[in-house]
Design a protein around this motif. Structure first.
Motif, mmCIF file in Angstrom:
data_model
loop_
_atom_site.group_PDB
_atom_site.id
_atom_site.type_symbol
_atom_site.label_atom_id
_atom_site.label_comp_id
_atom_site.label_asym_id
_atom_site.label_seq_id
_atom_site.Cartn_x
_atom_site.Cartn_y
_atom_site.Cartn_z
ATOM 1 N N ASP A 97 0.832 -1.203 0.000
ATOM 2 C CA ASP A 97 0.000 0.000 0.000
ATOM 3 C C ASP A 97 0.866 1.253 0.000
ATOM 4 O O ASP A 97 1.932 1.294 0.629
ATOM 5 C CB ASP A 97 -0.911 0.021 1.236
ATOM 6 C CG ASP A 97 -1.905 -1.125 1.230
ATOM 7 O OD1 ASP A 97 -2.374 -1.472 0.130
ATOM 8 O OD2 ASP A 97 -2.195 -1.666 2.318
ATOM 9 N N PHE A 98 0.372 2.280 -0.697
ATOM 10 C CA PHE A 98 1.057 3.572 -0.704
ATOM 11 C C PHE A 98 0.334 4.537 0.229
ATOM 12 O O PHE A 98 -0.887 4.509 0.356
ATOM 13 C CB PHE A 98 1.106 4.143 -2.129
ATOM 14 C CG PHE A 98 1.921 3.302 -3.072
ATOM 15 C CD1 PHE A 98 3.297 3.374 -3.063
ATOM 16 C CD2 PHE A 98 1.298 2.420 -3.951
ATOM 17 C CE1 PHE A 98 4.060 2.584 -3.929
ATOM 18 C CE2 PHE A 98 2.045 1.630 -4.813
ATOM 19 C CZ PHE A 98 3.432 1.717 -4.805
ATOM 20 N N GLN A 99 1.090 5.415 0.884
ATOM 21 C CA GLN A 99 0.497 6.402 1.779
ATOM 22 C C GLN A 99 1.444 7.586 1.957
ATOM 23 O O GLN A 99 2.660 7.465 1.734
ATOM 24 C CB GLN A 99 0.166 5.775 3.142
ATOM 25 C CG GLN A 99 1.375 5.257 3.906
ATOM 26 C CD GLN A 99 1.030 4.673 5.257
ATOM 27 O OE1 GLN A 99 1.357 3.529 5.556
ATOM 28 N NE2 GLN A 99 0.375 5.453 6.105
ATOM 29 N N GLU A 100 0.861 8.725 2.339
ATOM 30 C CA GLU A 100 1.681 9.863 2.737
ATOM 31 C C GLU A 100 1.686 9.899 4.258
ATOM 32 O O GLU A 100 0.796 9.348 4.907
ATOM 33 C CB GLU A 100 1.150 11.177 2.157
ATOM 34 C CG GLU A 100 -0.113 11.717 2.810
ATOM 35 C CD GLU A 100 -1.377 11.063 2.280
ATOM 36 O OE1 GLU A 100 -2.472 11.457 2.731
ATOM 37 O OE2 GLU A 100 -1.269 10.174 1.409
ATOM 38 N N PHE A 101 2.670 10.590 4.829
ATOM 39 C CA PHE A 101 2.817 10.606 6.280
ATOM 40 C C PHE A 101 2.731 12.035 6.807
ATOM 41 O O PHE A 101 3.048 12.990 6.100
ATOM 42 C CB PHE A 101 4.147 9.951 6.680
ATOM 43 C CG PHE A 101 4.149 8.466 6.461
ATOM 44 C CD1 PHE A 101 3.853 7.584 7.492
ATOM 45 C CD2 PHE A 101 4.409 7.937 5.204
ATOM 46 C CE1 PHE A 101 3.824 6.216 7.285
ATOM 47 C CE2 PHE A 101 4.384 6.566 4.979
ATOM 48 C CZ PHE A 101 4.088 5.704 6.026
ATOM 49 N N PRO A 102 2.264 12.196 8.060
ATOM 50 C CA PRO A 102 2.151 13.540 8.645
ATOM 51 C C PRO A 102 3.535 14.109 8.952
ATOM 52 O O PRO A 102 4.241 13.602 9.833
ATOM 53 C CB PRO A 102 1.353 13.291 9.933
ATOM 54 C CG PRO A 102 1.620 11.862 10.280
ATOM 55 C CD PRO A 102 1.808 11.135 8.987
ATOM 56 N N VAL A 103 3.911 15.141 8.219
ATOM 57 C CA VAL A 103 5.265 15.697 8.325
ATOM 58 C C VAL A 103 5.197 17.161 8.734
ATOM 59 O O VAL A 103 4.362 17.922 8.232
ATOM 60 C CB VAL A 103 6.032 15.552 6.988
ATOM 61 C CG1 VAL A 103 7.357 16.308 7.031
ATOM 62 C CG2 VAL A 103 6.280 14.075 6.683
ATOM 63 N N ILE A 104 6.083 17.559 9.644
ATOM 64 C CA ILE A 104 6.291 18.965 9.988
ATOM 65 C C ILE A 104 7.705 19.319 9.559
ATOM 66 O O ILE A 104 8.670 18.682 9.995
ATOM 67 C CB ILE A 104 6.113 19.219 11.496
ATOM 68 C CG1 ILE A 104 4.723 18.792 11.963
ATOM 69 C CG2 ILE A 104 6.343 20.697 11.828
ATOM 70 C CD1 ILE A 104 4.516 18.894 13.470
ATOM 71 N N PHE A 105 7.819 20.296 8.659
ATOM 72 C CA PHE A 105 9.136 20.705 8.171
ATOM 73 C C PHE A 105 9.712 21.808 9.057
ATOM 74 O O PHE A 105 9.031 22.776 9.400
ATOM 75 C CB PHE A 105 9.040 21.193 6.722
ATOM 76 C CG PHE A 105 8.799 20.093 5.737
ATOM 77 C CD1 PHE A 105 9.809 19.215 5.394
ATOM 78 C CD2 PHE A 105 7.546 19.918 5.157
ATOM 79 C CE1 PHE A 105 9.579 18.178 4.484
ATOM 80 C CE2 PHE A 105 7.308 18.901 4.256
ATOM 81 C CZ PHE A 105 8.331 18.020 3.915
ATOM 82 N N TRP A 106 10.992 21.662 9.397
ATOM 83 C CA TRP A 106 11.717 22.633 10.220
ATOM 84 C C TRP A 106 12.981 23.079 9.484
ATOM 85 O O TRP A 106 13.520 22.340 8.661
ATOM 86 C CB TRP A 106 12.110 22.028 11.571
ATOM 87 C CG TRP A 106 10.965 21.510 12.381
ATOM 88 C CD1 TRP A 106 10.464 20.231 12.389
ATOM 89 C CD2 TRP A 106 10.173 22.246 13.314
ATOM 90 N NE1 TRP A 106 9.416 20.139 13.274
ATOM 91 C CE2 TRP A 106 9.212 21.348 13.859
ATOM 92 C CE3 TRP A 106 10.180 23.569 13.761
ATOM 93 C CZ2 TRP A 106 8.275 21.736 14.815
ATOM 94 C CZ3 TRP A 106 9.246 23.950 14.714
ATOM 95 C CH2 TRP A 106 8.312 23.039 15.235
ATOM 96 N N ASP A 107 13.448 24.261 9.816
ATOM 97 C CA ASP A 107 14.671 24.777 9.200
ATOM 98 C C ASP A 107 15.266 25.831 10.134
ATOM 99 O O ASP A 107 14.579 26.786 10.511
ATOM 100 C CB ASP A 107 14.351 25.391 7.827
ATOM 101 C CG ASP A 107 15.600 25.865 7.086
ATOM 102 O OD1 ASP A 107 16.708 25.768 7.646
ATOM 103 O OD2 ASP A 107 15.458 26.360 5.952
ATOM 104 N N LEU A 108 16.518 25.672 10.525
ATOM 105 C CA LEU A 108 17.144 26.650 11.407
ATOM 106 C C LEU A 108 17.159 28.042 10.795
ATOM 107 O O LEU A 108 17.180 29.051 11.504
ATOM 108 C CB LEU A 108 18.579 26.230 11.746
ATOM 109 C CG LEU A 108 18.768 25.529 13.100
ATOM 110 C CD1 LEU A 108 18.050 24.196 13.124
ATOM 111 C CD2 LEU A 108 20.245 25.345 13.415
ATOM 112 N N PHE A 109 17.135 28.102 9.449
ATOM 113 C CA PHE A 109 17.186 29.398 8.763
ATOM 114 C C PHE A 109 15.791 29.886 8.364
ATOM 115 O O PHE A 109 15.649 30.957 7.770
ATOM 116 C CB PHE A 109 18.086 29.293 7.530
ATOM 117 C CG PHE A 109 19.482 28.832 7.858
ATOM 118 C CD1 PHE A 109 20.402 29.700 8.424
ATOM 119 C CD2 PHE A 109 19.861 27.516 7.633
ATOM 120 C CE1 PHE A 109 21.679 29.270 8.743
ATOM 121 C CE2 PHE A 109 21.139 27.079 7.943
ATOM 122 C CZ PHE A 109 22.046 27.954 8.503
ATOM 123 N N GLY A 110 14.756 29.082 8.658
ATOM 124 C CA GLY A 110 13.386 29.499 8.390
ATOM 125 C C GLY A 110 13.036 29.591 6.921
ATOM 126 O O GLY A 110 12.066 30.254 6.560
#
Length: 513
Positions: A97-110
């Motif tokens: 099965d294919f699925q997307e996952f709950p992701v929160i993107f972070w970046d020290l430089f914003g």
């Protein structure tokens, strides 16, 4: 095949290359840490991706760094491709099965995610000295600076706070040296110059408020899956010392803030440390010892730390001994050091009589690995030559438009975007300097600096006969009653602030305890 107590990694092969059995990672030992190693292009990122997917589906939040941008695809649903479907058939992954996952993107430089910040006080003198590559003498001054800030109630939030404090220390060098040991203006100046270099490299973006709340990287969503926090690290890798120091700080924050839980049924959080060799390169022994201590103790907080690196020799032996779950991709053995790395990797596995481990490591194909995980009672399984399962999410990076959309829909949108600059050491020291200037100006206007408190012997003496004043009294080292009372109050306030400051195992400020 995996169930709700384990993560399906892939399928091991018999000597004739036929299917043998499913290889799983038991969730109850997910906090016993792990290691994913292998040369460039052998499939480490995919192994990291399928482990992150498995932990997320089991309701475990994940934090990982995305060095090349490839890992961002975990946020999007995968698509059927011939080589992926073929691999699914080989490992008997049915249904695939294919699925997307709950992701929160972070970046020290914003730039490619929500900004991540920490305050100077939370970072602490040990990690800050490591970040700045200070000498022993300079690190001593940094420790003194934090001690003075703690005693005098000076909040160190951002770079300008530390710069203001160092300038103040340089002015008070003689007084401070008498209390804490030799503090020289040249050494303080060297630290200030290093701070300037850090600021030019973008480190100033990292220091400030609002600081990252640990709860925001330990989220689960409504369907019970754990959120996957992905740190954009492609630009951050231009300053590898900042990258390593940040992840060290985050690991120490987790250690300090989370309660003891013993051995839970599944981890509270899994932390992937990619390019792990950067953590230990040129690190002083005291730091390596404390990292080993954190890794050893943090598992009782329910946190699993997984190091991802090219060479097992990158990890100090004391830390390596704590890593129970291992995925070893191919290594090349062209140089003596590489040959030593192959031997080291082979010796860390529980042997399998069906093949020679050292030989197999040099012959593994892309997407193939030697796998050993902890079985019942925490005993390492016999090493197996394993085909790694294909990911359910997208293989490869997402587009900038897709990333921007996901950032806008994130549960932490708006919480970290705006910088907060409250009164701290910079403003407090400026205020003190202005008050001192005003006092000097007032003294110059009145022509003297003595206190004139009636009844305490400081009144101007009456003129003598002939219109002349009596000679001024000789200076005395004795404090007046008023001066003694004021200094007592200052000391008591300073020591109460000092008692309130608690620093953790890596020197970072212990928040909320």
């Amino acid at each position: 095949m995996a169930d709700d107590t384990s993560i399906f990694i892939g399928a091991s092969r018999k000597p004739d290359d036929s299917y043998q059995r499913a290889e799983n990672l038991l969730l109850q030992y997910g906090n016993r840490h792990g290691l994913v190693t292998g040369a460039t292009g052998t499939g480490k990122t995919v192994s990291l991706q399928i482990l992150a997917e498995g932990f997320s589906n089991a309701g475990v939040p994940v934090f990982c760094a995305d060095i090349k941008g490839d890992l961002s695809g975990i946020a999007m649903m995968g698509t059927a491709q011939d080589f992926l479907v073929k691999r699914a058939e080989q490992v008997k992954l049915d249904p695939y099965d294919f699925q997307e996952f709950p992701v929160i993107f972070w970046d020290l430089f914003g730039e490619q995610g929500h900004p991540i910040r920490a305050t100077i006080s939370e970072m602490g003198p040990l990690l800050l000295s490591r970040l700045m590559n200070l000498t022993d003498a300079q690190e001593g001054i940094m420790n003194i600076a934090f001690r003075i800030a703690d005693e005098e109630g000076l909040l160190l939030l951002d770079m300008k706070d530390l710069q203001a404090l160092l300038a103040n220390i340089a002015e008070r060098a003689e007084e401070i040296s008498a209390r804490y040991g030799n503090v020289t203006k040249p050494s303080v100046g060297a630290i200030q110059r290093t701070l300037l270099v850090l600021e030019q490299q973008g480190a100033a973006n990292f220091f400030g408020e609002p600081a990252l709340r640990i709860a925001d990287i330990m989220r689960t969503i409504r369907d019970g899956r754990g959120a996957i926090s992905v740190l954009a690290a492609d630009k951050l890798m231009m300053n590898p010392r900042l990258y390593a120091t940040f992840l060290l700080w985050l690991m120490s924050e987790l250690f300090e803030e989370l309660p003891e839980v013993g051995d839970p049924d599944k981890p509270k959080l899994v932390f992937f440390f990619d390019e792990a060799h950067l953590l230990f390169d040129e690190a002083p022994k005291v730091l390596i010892d404390r990292v080993e201590q954190v890794v050893r103790l943090i598992r009782s907080k329910g946190v699993g730390v997984y190091f991802v690196t090219q060479n097992p020799l990158d990890i100090p032996e004391k830390v390596l001994a704590q890593l129970g779950n291992r995925v070893q991709h191919a290594l090349r053995a062209y140089t003596p050091r590489e040959q030593q790395a192959v031997r080291t990797a082979a010796e860390t596995f529980r042997p399998n009589p069906d093949f020679d481990c050292a030989t197999a490591i040099t012959q593994l194909a892309t997407g193939e690995a030697l796998v050993s995980t902890l079985e019942a009672k925490g005993i390492p399984s016999m090493v197996q030559r394993t085909l790694i399962r294909p990911p359910s999410s997208r293989l490869g990076p997402i587009t900038p438009a897709e990333r921007l959309k996901l950032i806008g829909e994130s549960p932490v949108t708006g919480q970290y975007d705006q910088v907060i600059d409250r009164e701290s050491a910079f403003e407090m020291l400026q205020k003190k300097a202005k008050e001192a200037q005003d006092a000097e100006a007032q003294q110059a206007d009145t022509g003297g600096s003595r206190w004139t408190i009636p009844g305490f012997g400081n009144d101007d003496p009456a003129p003598q006969s002939g219109g002349r004043r009596a000679p001024a009294p000789r200076p005395s080292n004795r404090q007046t009653v008023a001066e003694a009372a004021i200094k007592s109050v200052v000391r008591s306030v300073g020591s109460s602030v000092g008692r309130a400051i608690v620093r953790g195992i890596l020197g970072s400020l212990s928040r909320g305890r």
